[in-house]
Design a protein around this motif. Structure first.
Motif, PDB file in Angstrom:
ATOM      1  N   ALA A 136       0.386  -0.877  -0.014  1.00  9.85           N
ATOM      2  CA  ALA A 136       0.023  -0.125   0.192  1.00  9.85           C
ATOM      3  C   ALA A 136       1.095   1.412   0.240  1.00  9.85           C
ATOM      4  CB  ALA A 136      -0.693  -0.285   1.366  1.00  9.85           C
ATOM      5  N   GLY A 137       0.280   1.911  -1.130  1.00  9.91           N
ATOM      6  CA  GLY A 137       1.074   3.445  -1.070  1.00  9.91           C
ATOM      7  C   GLY A 137       2.230   3.322  -2.016  1.00  9.91           C
ATOM      8  N   LYS A 183       9.862 -11.391   3.085  1.00 12.81           N
ATOM      9  CA  LYS A 183       9.065 -11.871   4.167  1.00 12.81           C
ATOM     10  C   LYS A 183       9.714 -11.280   5.710  1.00 12.81           C
ATOM     11  CE  LYS A 183       8.036 -16.862   6.170  1.00 12.81           C
ATOM     12  NZ  LYS A 183       8.510 -18.063   5.843  1.00 12.81           N
ATOM     13  N   LYS A 184      10.798 -11.327   5.549  1.00 12.66           N
ATOM     14  CA  LYS A 184      11.776 -10.601   6.500  1.00 12.66           C
ATOM     15  C   LYS A 184      11.224  -9.668   7.290  1.00 12.66           C
ATOM     16  CE  LYS A 184      16.392 -11.928   5.197  1.00 12.66           C
ATOM     17  NZ  LYS A 184      17.832 -11.727   5.200  1.00 12.66           N
ATOM     18  N   ALA A 185      10.491  -8.017   7.094  1.00 11.52           N
ATOM     19  CA  ALA A 185      10.119  -7.011   7.699  1.00 11.52           C
ATOM     20  C   ALA A 185       8.908  -7.466   7.957  1.00 11.52           C
ATOM     21  CB  ALA A 185      11.678  -6.034   7.256  1.00 11.52           C
ATOM     22  N   GLU A 186       7.645  -8.439   7.395  1.00 12.43           N
ATOM     23  CA  GLU A 186       6.860  -7.698   6.529  1.00 12.43           C
ATOM     24  C   GLU A 186       6.001  -6.935   8.119  1.00 12.43           C
ATOM     25  OE1 GLU A 186       4.954 -11.893   5.109  1.00 12.43           O
ATOM     26  OE2 GLU A 186       5.321 -12.498   7.445  1.00 12.43           O
ATOM     27  N   LEU A 187       4.417  -6.573   7.695  1.00 11.54           N
ATOM     28  CA  LEU A 187       4.400  -6.132   8.192  1.00 11.54           C
ATOM     29  C   LEU A 187       4.946  -4.840   9.315  1.00 11.54           C
ATOM     30  CD1 LEU A 187       1.221  -8.018   8.575  1.00 11.54           C
ATOM     31  CD2 LEU A 187       1.431  -5.820   6.969  1.00 11.54           C
ATOM     32  N   ARG A 188       6.420  -4.448   9.228  1.00  8.08           N
ATOM     33  CA  ARG A 188       7.055  -3.763   9.630  1.00  8.08           C
ATOM     34  C   ARG A 188       7.076  -2.172   9.390  1.00  8.08           C
ATOM     35  NH1 ARG A 188      10.302  -8.183  11.327  1.00  8.08           N
ATOM     36  NH2 ARG A 188      11.930  -6.638  11.478  1.00  8.08           N
ATOM     37  N   TRP A 189       6.644  -1.412   8.488  1.00  7.56           N
ATOM     38  CA  TRP A 189       6.903  -0.386   7.397  1.00  7.56           C
ATOM     39  C   TRP A 189       5.966   0.203   6.391  1.00  7.56           C
ATOM     40  CZ3 TRP A 189       8.046  -0.644   2.361  1.00  7.56           C
ATOM     41  CH2 TRP A 189       8.433  -1.728   1.978  1.00  7.56           C
ATOM     42  N   ARG A 190       6.278   0.912   5.816  1.00  9.31           N
ATOM     43  CA  ARG A 190       4.908   1.635   5.509  1.00  9.31           C
ATOM     44  C   ARG A 190       6.090   2.401   4.065  1.00  9.31           C
ATOM     45  NH1 ARG A 190      -0.437   0.723   5.843  1.00  9.31           N
ATOM     46  NH2 ARG A 190       1.065  -1.559   4.736  1.00  9.31           N
ATOM     47  N   PRO A 191       5.409   2.300   3.071  1.00  8.99           N
ATOM     48  CA  PRO A 191       6.442   2.828   1.786  1.00  8.99           C
ATOM     49  C   PRO A 191       7.250   4.281   1.917  1.00  8.99           C
ATOM     50  CG  PRO A 191       5.069   0.204   1.257  1.00  8.99           C
ATOM     51  CD  PRO A 191       4.737   0.760   2.360  1.00  8.99           C
ATOM     52  N   TRP A 192       5.765   4.339   2.696  1.00 14.13           N
ATOM     53  CA  TRP A 192       5.846   6.480   2.342  1.00 14.13           C
ATOM     54  C   TRP A 192       6.998   6.543   4.092  1.00 14.13           C
ATOM     55  CZ3 TRP A 192       1.490   3.913   2.562  1.00 14.13           C
ATOM     56  CH2 TRP A 192       0.804   3.623   4.227  1.00 14.13           C
TER      57      TRP A 192
END
Ligand code: SF4
Ligand code: SF4
Ligand code: SF4
Length: 348
Positions: A108-109, A205-214
């Motif tokens: 997303a983003g 997979k490593k950092a999934e759901l720990r950052w947002r593209p922006w």
């Protein structure tokens, strides 16, 4: 106008294009943007998404501009009510099967579907999905598929076949209709499928759901693993690398990476990394400054040369070194120490 050029009109503008080029390319060169979803610069046209449709004078139905070659005297329209409706219909058909889980999607983003839906102002989808949305995906050490988000553009299949020459992905008919099948025994975990997927259907997979593209800063650098010099984009959040992608228009790799370049960055943040030289004394290591360590090495080299001659030394430069460092290393051995015992460990 040379023999290999053709003259056509796009949205009323006179355009000269190379013979053999597509209408999509000719429009792009003329600064006219046609929306696309499955098309990717590095692959042959796929023609699966229906977004790049244009109207061509003399033809009753719109055609896919990614697959239509320019012709002399052709008249092309890229924006009309009919085309807008066709593109909205194509997006709506995708959304019927697509969970809008953007809040928990790492894409997303920077998702092409999200952007296209926004640009085309689709606010709701009336149709009922004919089948259940959930599909079982695959997951490896490095990547995870989210098949219910797949828009079946088949870019990943083309990328794995055409670009990487691996063939681990295929379109198959499953109980829920067409889907992507994955062959773990063939996959080399290069992540090219992630690189080209326009949506969040295959992700790191490593950092999934720990950052947002922006939230990430994208830092361009050269891969440290071998002498090819692939161009990377480090996606950095809070001074930590969360993802690595290839630079699409960067030589020499044009977006492609191998498993090491794309996924092998854990060591950068490892607490076990040496940050200062260690000198062994009485069987034990102690920390030392660079000056002290380098002086000790220089003294030992001088001592060996004095006792046994320069051929008692041999140098093996690291395959991860840049060419200039390897060059300096051989200069040091040949020119300063006086031995030809110099080699390089790049044998793979
Ligand atoms: S793939 Fe795109 S549209 Fe779908 S959930 Fe993820 S961000 Fe949203
Ligand atoms: S996984 Fe991604 S690239 Fe592959 S077909 Fe689905 S949407 Fe396209
Ligand atoms: S990681 Fe590479 S080899 Fe494996 S499926 Fe994706 S593109 Fe193919």
């Amino acid at each position: 106008m040379g023999m290999s050029a053709v003259k056509l009109k796009i949205d009323g503008m006179e355009v000269i294009a190379q013979k053999g080029s597509t209408v999509l390319q000719a429009a792009k060169d003329a600064g006219i943007k046609i929306p696309t979803l499955c098309f990717h610069e590095r692959m042959n046209p796929i023609g699966s998404c229906g977004m790049c449709v244009v109207e061509i004078g003399g033809k009753s139905e719109p055609v896919a501009s990614c697959e239509t070659l320019v012709e002399d005297g052709m008249s092309v329209v890229t924006q009309s009510e009919k085309l807008l409706q066709a593109r909205r219909d194509a997006l709506t058909a995708i959304l019927v099967h697509h969970p809008l889980d953007c809040p928990i999607c790492d894409k997303a983003g920077e998702c092409q579907l999200q952007d296209l839906v926004f640009e085309h102002g689709i606010t709701h989808v009336d149709m009922e999905a004919p089948t259940s949305k959930f599909r079982e995906g695959y997951s490896t050490t490095f990547l995870r598929s989210w098949p219910e988000r797949c828009v079946l553009c088949t870019r990943c299949v083309s990328a794995c076949n055409e670009i990487q020459g691996i063939g681990a992905l295929q379109v198959v008919d499953g109980p829920e209709g067409r889907q992507i099948s994955y062959d773990e025994s063939k996959c080399v975990s290069c992540g090219e499928c992630i690189q080209v997927c326009p949506v969040g259907a295959i992700l790191e997979k490593k950092a999934e759901l720990r950052w947002r593209p922006w939230e990430v800063k994208k830092v361009r650098t050269t891969c440290p693993y071998c002498g090819v010099g692939c161009q990377l984009l480090l996606h950095v959040k809070d001074n930590k690398i969360v993802k690595v992608s290839g630079v699409e228009d960067g030589e020499p790799n044009k977006g492609r990476l191998c498993v090491k370049g794309r996924f092998g960055f854990d060591f950068i943040h490892s607490k076990e990394r040496l940050t200062s030289p260690l000198i062994r004394e009485n069987g034990e290591f102690r920390e030392a400054s660079w000056d002290e360590a380098l002086d000790l090495i220089a003294d030992k080299f001088k001592q060996i040369i004095a006792e046994s001659g320069p051929d008692a030394l041999a140098g093996l430069s690291c395959a991860r070194s840049i060419n200039e460092d390897s060059y300096n290393m051989q200069k040091l051995f040949r020119g300063v120490f006086g031995t030809n015992n110099i080699d390089h460990c790049a044998r793979t």
